[in-house]
Enzyme design. Structure first.
Site, mmCIF file in Angstrom:
data_model
loop_
_atom_site.group_PDB
_atom_site.id
_atom_site.type_symbol
_atom_site.label_atom_id
_atom_site.label_comp_id
_atom_site.label_asym_id
_atom_site.label_seq_id
_atom_site.Cartn_x
_atom_site.Cartn_y
_atom_site.Cartn_z
ATOM 1 N N LYS A 158 -14.820 -1.320 45.882
ATOM 2 C CA LYS A 158 -15.180 -1.043 47.006
ATOM 3 C C LYS A 158 -14.341 -1.366 48.272
ATOM 4 C CE LYS A 158 -19.666 -1.290 47.491
ATOM 5 N NZ LYS A 158 -21.382 -1.945 47.370
ATOM 6 N N GLY A 165 -20.119 6.758 51.589
ATOM 7 C CA GLY A 165 -19.653 6.943 50.099
ATOM 8 C C GLY A 165 -17.982 6.953 49.856
ATOM 9 N N GLU A 200 -16.762 -5.476 42.752
ATOM 10 C CA GLU A 200 -18.196 -5.930 42.511
ATOM 11 C C GLU A 200 -18.612 -5.432 41.138
ATOM 12 O OE1 GLU A 200 -20.818 -5.807 46.042
ATOM 13 O OE2 GLU A 200 -21.398 -3.922 45.196
ATOM 14 N N ILE A 203 -23.815 -2.172 38.791
ATOM 15 C CA ILE A 203 -25.188 -2.059 38.326
ATOM 16 C C ILE A 203 -25.567 -0.919 37.703
ATOM 17 C CG2 ILE A 203 -27.631 -2.367 39.021
ATOM 18 C CD1 ILE A 203 -25.930 -4.933 39.848
ATOM 19 N N HIS A 208 -31.443 2.945 44.891
ATOM 20 C CA HIS A 208 -30.976 2.515 45.940
ATOM 21 C C HIS A 208 -32.345 2.554 46.916
ATOM 22 C CE1 HIS A 208 -28.602 2.727 49.978
ATOM 23 N NE2 HIS A 208 -29.549 2.973 50.456
ATOM 24 N N GLU A 288 -25.424 -3.544 51.769
ATOM 25 C CA GLU A 288 -24.845 -3.548 52.998
ATOM 26 C C GLU A 288 -25.895 -3.492 54.158
ATOM 27 O OE1 GLU A 288 -22.557 -0.162 54.453
ATOM 28 O OE2 GLU A 288 -23.590 1.325 53.404
ATOM 29 N N ASN A 290 -26.449 -0.995 57.697
ATOM 30 C CA ASN A 290 -26.128 -0.019 58.575
ATOM 31 C C ASN A 290 -26.348 -0.343 60.044
ATOM 32 O OD1 ASN A 290 -24.562 1.218 56.823
ATOM 33 N ND2 ASN A 290 -26.202 2.534 55.935
ATOM 34 N N ARG A 292 -27.027 1.081 62.780
ATOM 35 C CA ARG A 292 -27.189 2.242 63.473
ATOM 36 C C ARG A 292 -28.473 2.776 63.124
ATOM 37 N NH1 ARG A 292 -26.351 5.636 59.280
ATOM 38 N NH2 ARG A 292 -24.522 4.835 57.954
ATOM 39 N N ARG A 338 -31.664 16.750 52.598
ATOM 40 C CA ARG A 338 -30.470 17.102 53.416
ATOM 41 C C ARG A 338 -30.069 18.620 53.087
ATOM 42 N NH1 ARG A 338 -26.836 12.047 54.408
ATOM 43 N NH2 ARG A 338 -28.480 10.140 54.506
HETATM 44 P P1 ADP Z 1 -27.005 7.151 56.182
HETATM 45 O O1 ADP Z 1 -26.828 5.808 55.402
HETATM 46 O O2 ADP Z 1 -27.469 7.108 57.411
HETATM 47 O O3 ADP Z 1 -27.443 8.114 55.314
HETATM 48 P P2 ADP Z 1 -24.386 8.188 55.526
HETATM 49 O O4 ADP Z 1 -23.633 7.142 54.780
HETATM 50 O O5 ADP Z 1 -24.737 9.435 55.085
HETATM 51 O O6 ADP Z 1 -25.435 7.409 56.389
HETATM 52 O O7 ADP Z 1 -23.593 8.390 56.825
HETATM 53 C C1 ADP Z 1 -23.937 9.275 58.062
HETATM 54 C C2 ADP Z 1 -23.151 9.928 58.653
HETATM 55 O O8 ADP Z 1 -22.243 9.236 58.988
HETATM 56 C C3 ADP Z 1 -22.702 10.993 57.800
HETATM 57 O O9 ADP Z 1 -22.441 12.210 58.715
HETATM 58 C C4 ADP Z 1 -21.339 10.342 57.503
HETATM 59 O O10 ADP Z 1 -20.415 11.584 57.282
HETATM 60 C C5 ADP Z 1 -20.900 9.575 58.681
HETATM 61 N N1 ADP Z 1 -20.174 8.553 58.380
HETATM 62 C C6 ADP Z 1 -20.464 7.147 57.668
HETATM 63 N N2 ADP Z 1 -19.447 6.607 57.376
HETATM 64 C C7 ADP Z 1 -18.407 7.047 58.163
HETATM 65 C C8 ADP Z 1 -16.889 6.511 58.249
HETATM 66 N N3 ADP Z 1 -16.400 5.450 57.926
HETATM 67 N N4 ADP Z 1 -16.284 7.583 58.942
HETATM 68 C C9 ADP Z 1 -16.585 8.574 59.127
HETATM 69 N N5 ADP Z 1 -17.938 9.155 59.122
HETATM 70 C C10 ADP Z 1 -18.745 8.315 58.763
HETATM 71 P P1 ADP Z 2 -21.323 2.992 51.845
HETATM 72 O O1 ADP Z 2 -20.871 2.358 52.895
HETATM 73 O O2 ADP Z 2 -20.431 4.201 51.421
HETATM 74 O O3 ADP Z 2 -22.748 3.616 51.908
HETATM 75 P P2 ADP Z 2 -22.422 1.448 49.711
HETATM 76 O O4 ADP Z 2 -22.104 -0.088 49.547
HETATM 77 O O5 ADP Z 2 -23.928 1.397 50.705
HETATM 78 O O6 ADP Z 2 -21.614 2.139 50.503
HETATM 79 O O7 ADP Z 2 -22.771 1.986 48.337
HETATM 80 C C1 ADP Z 2 -22.934 3.242 48.329
HETATM 81 C C2 ADP Z 2 -23.832 3.904 47.155
HETATM 82 O O8 ADP Z 2 -22.750 3.419 46.035
HETATM 83 C C3 ADP Z 2 -25.047 3.111 46.791
HETATM 84 O O9 ADP Z 2 -26.302 3.924 47.307
HETATM 85 C C4 ADP Z 2 -24.859 3.160 45.019
HETATM 86 O O10 ADP Z 2 -25.333 4.338 44.743
HETATM 87 C C5 ADP Z 2 -23.435 3.128 44.817
HETATM 88 N N1 ADP Z 2 -23.268 1.649 44.667
HETATM 89 C C6 ADP Z 2 -22.643 0.739 45.550
HETATM 90 N N2 ADP Z 2 -22.463 -0.428 45.202
HETATM 91 C C7 ADP Z 2 -22.746 -0.435 43.767
HETATM 92 C C8 ADP Z 2 -22.816 -1.215 42.802
HETATM 93 N N3 ADP Z 2 -22.296 -2.698 42.868
HETATM 94 N N4 ADP Z 2 -23.404 -0.837 41.348
HETATM 95 C C9 ADP Z 2 -23.562 0.398 41.292
HETATM 96 N N5 ADP Z 2 -23.582 1.249 42.289
HETATM 97 C C10 ADP Z 2 -23.384 0.769 43.418
HETATM 98 MG MG MG Z 3 -24.463 2.542 52.359
#
Ligand code: ADP
Ligand code: ADP
Ligand code: MG
Length: 454
Positions: A158, A165, A200, A203, A208, A288, A290, A292, A338
């Site tokens: 990660k 994602g 990491e 799982i 989620h 994590e 977020n 915002r 969505r």
């Molecule tokens: P949420 O957890 O609110 O559902 P998302 O992970 O789907 O958030 O991201 C929310 C919005 O922010 C999306 O439109 C995504 O494209 C944008 N976004 C999230 N992370 C980034 C990033 N690192 N760079 C650019 N856009 C991002």
């Molecule tokens: P992002 O910042 O892109 O949202 P996250 O850490 O929140 O990243 O993880 C996004 C998604 O990835 C989670 O909702 C889950 O589906 C998957 N994920 C993240 N970490 C793990 C893990 N250790 N094991 C399995 N799935 C994971």
């Molecule tokens: Mg996330």
């Protein structure tokens, strides 16, 4: 209260924030790019300022242009929405230095929670359960392999600065870890501007589950219950709901306490989300924070009756929270789909175009947050999410049934959207019984290939 709020975003979330401001009788300023002259957020705001050419990097991401627009129009606060500059600590800091209130947490909190490795370290100190992982960043493939053998395969690579994602790779064995490690680092560098990655434990088939947090400037931190976001494609959420079928009142209380502890560990102020994974034995682990407003915030609004954007504004203006989750008459069930302008039958290829028809579903129990209108030409430069369809009912069954008829009503032709996929899911037995996990979508998208880039 603020005299005027500038909304530093576009699309549905800019519209959402402007609506909240109108109800609070606060004048608004929209900023827009040259690609967004016909956008709804511009039309709805009291004033608007062009901040540059269509590509986001030249407009919505240019801090100085946004600050200038605020000064020009006499705005005293900025709402960043989600995405874009919302989790950019430099932006939050600049607002403060230039005498503008950033409607969100402090720059320090954004830094502490935005870096996943750092956030995990702080959560460890706060006693929040974590997924086994490398202690910090991993810079060589040999180190990654030795950690993977310690914690056991499968593992995930990660990006510490990841989001949306991006920068996540699953590795089943040593060979795939060797192959994916350099790819993950370069993806992290490109997507997040920082190639720090960590390893990491993966799982298996988790759910989620995330908690909405509110914290004010007077030391009150509360949670507003959970959202389940297990229906995802490529680690991006497609369907969210509140509450979750997986939590008992006892587990909800336990995770709620952990979420509040997590927020306090980064001195959280304003609205935020603490994300967890729940394994098949119902153990939960922090993933994590977020810092915002979240895309899926409406499902929490529907079951709590609170307007989270108004709460964000009230908190930023210094007002105190005078309630807790237990005080709220939470009720019913809410689901959000969505709607993306993507063709699910063609590998989710973006499908821009001009809306010949626009019919938004409505009626009892339906809410649609969108920036669409009839005749609108979707610019090609931005995110493909065009609407969020939210339904609410006394039970989960009722919310699903309302979602079926609302999806049937939605007409955005000739755009191809994810509507058909959502409609299929609403009729699926496993979804109906709440038997979902983060890999659930593979049942509908069998050709899924992680290496196939968008
Ligand atoms: P949420 O957890 O609110 O559902 P998302 O992970 O789907 O958030 O991201 C929310 C919005 O922010 C999306 O439109 C995504 O494209 C944008 N976004 C999230 N992370 C980034 C990033 N690192 N760079 C650019 N856009 C991002
Ligand atoms: P992002 O910042 O892109 O949202 P996250 O850490 O929140 O990243 O993880 C996004 C998604 O990835 C989670 O909702 C889950 O589906 C998957 N994920 C993240 N970490 C793990 C893990 N250790 N094991 C399995 N799935 C994971
Ligand atoms: Mg996330």
């Amino acid at each position: 209260m603020f005299k005027k709020i500038l909304v530093a975003n576009r699309g549905e979330i800019a519209v959402r924030v402007i609506r909240a401001c109108k109800e609070l009788s606060i004048p608004t300023v929209a900023v827009y790019s040259e690609g967004d002259t016909e956008s709804l957020h511009r039309k709805l705001a009291d004033e608007s300022v062009c901040i540059g050419p269509a590509p986001s990097a030249k407009s919505y991401l240019v801090i100085d242009n946004i600050i200038d627009a605020a000064h020009q129009t006499g705005a005293d606060a900025i709402h960043p929405g989600y995405g874009y500059l919302s989790e950019n600590s430099q932006f939050a800091r600049t607002c403060e230095q230039k005498g503008l209130v950033f409607i969100g947490p402090s720059a320090q909190t954004i830094d502490d929670s935005g870096d996943k490795i750092n956030a995990k370290r702080l959560m460890h100190e706060a006693g929040v359960p974590l997924i086994p992982s490398s202690e910090g960043g991993v810079s060589t493939v040999e180190d990654a392999i030795s950690i993977a053998f310690e914690i056991g395969f499968p593992v995930m690579i990660k990006a510490s600065g990841g989001g949306g994602g991006r920068g996540i790779r699953i590795c089943e064995d040593e060979a795939s870890l060797r192959e994916e490690f350099p790819v993950a680092r370069s993806e992290a560098r490109i997507a997040c501007g920082n190639d720090e990655v960590f390893v990491e434990k993966c799982i298996v088939k988790p759910r989620h589950i995330e908690f909405q947090i509110l914290a004010d400037q007077h030391g009150n931190t509360i949670h507003l219950g959970e959202r389940e976001c297990s229906v995802q494609r490529r680690f991006q959420k497609l369907i969210e709901e509140a509450p979750s079928t997986a939590l008992s009142p006892q587990l909800r209380a336990e995770m709620g306490r952990a979420a509040v502890a997590a927020a306090e560990a980064v001195n959280y102020c304003n609205a935020g989300t603490v994300e967890f994974l729940l394994d098949q034995d119902k153990n939960f682990y922090f993933i994590e924070i977020n810092s915002r407003i979240q895309v899926e915030h409406p499902v929490t609004e529907m079951v709590t009756g609170l307007d989270l954007v108004k709460e964000q504004i009230r908190i930023a203006a210094g007002e105190a929270l005078d309630y807790t989750y237990e005080d709220l008459p939470t009720r019913g069930w809410a689901i959000e789909c969505r709607i993306n302008a993507e063709n699910p039958d063609f590998n989710f290829m973006p499908s821009p175009g001009t809306l010949a028809t626009f019919h938004a579903p409505s009626g009892f129990g339906v809410r649609m947050d969108t920036h669409l209108y009839q005749g609108y030409a979707l610019p090609i430069y931005y995110d493909s999410m065009i609407a969020k369809l939210i339904t609410f009912g006394p039970t989960r069954e009722a919310a699903i049934q309302t979602m079926r008829r609302a999806l049937d009503e939605l007409d955005v032709s000739p755009l191809k959207t994810t509507k058909s996929l959502h409609r299929e899911i609403m009729d699926d037995d496993e979804f109906i019984h709440g038997n979902i996990h983060t890999g659930y979508i593979l049942k509908f998208v069998p050709e899924e290939d992680d290496d196939d880039e968008d």
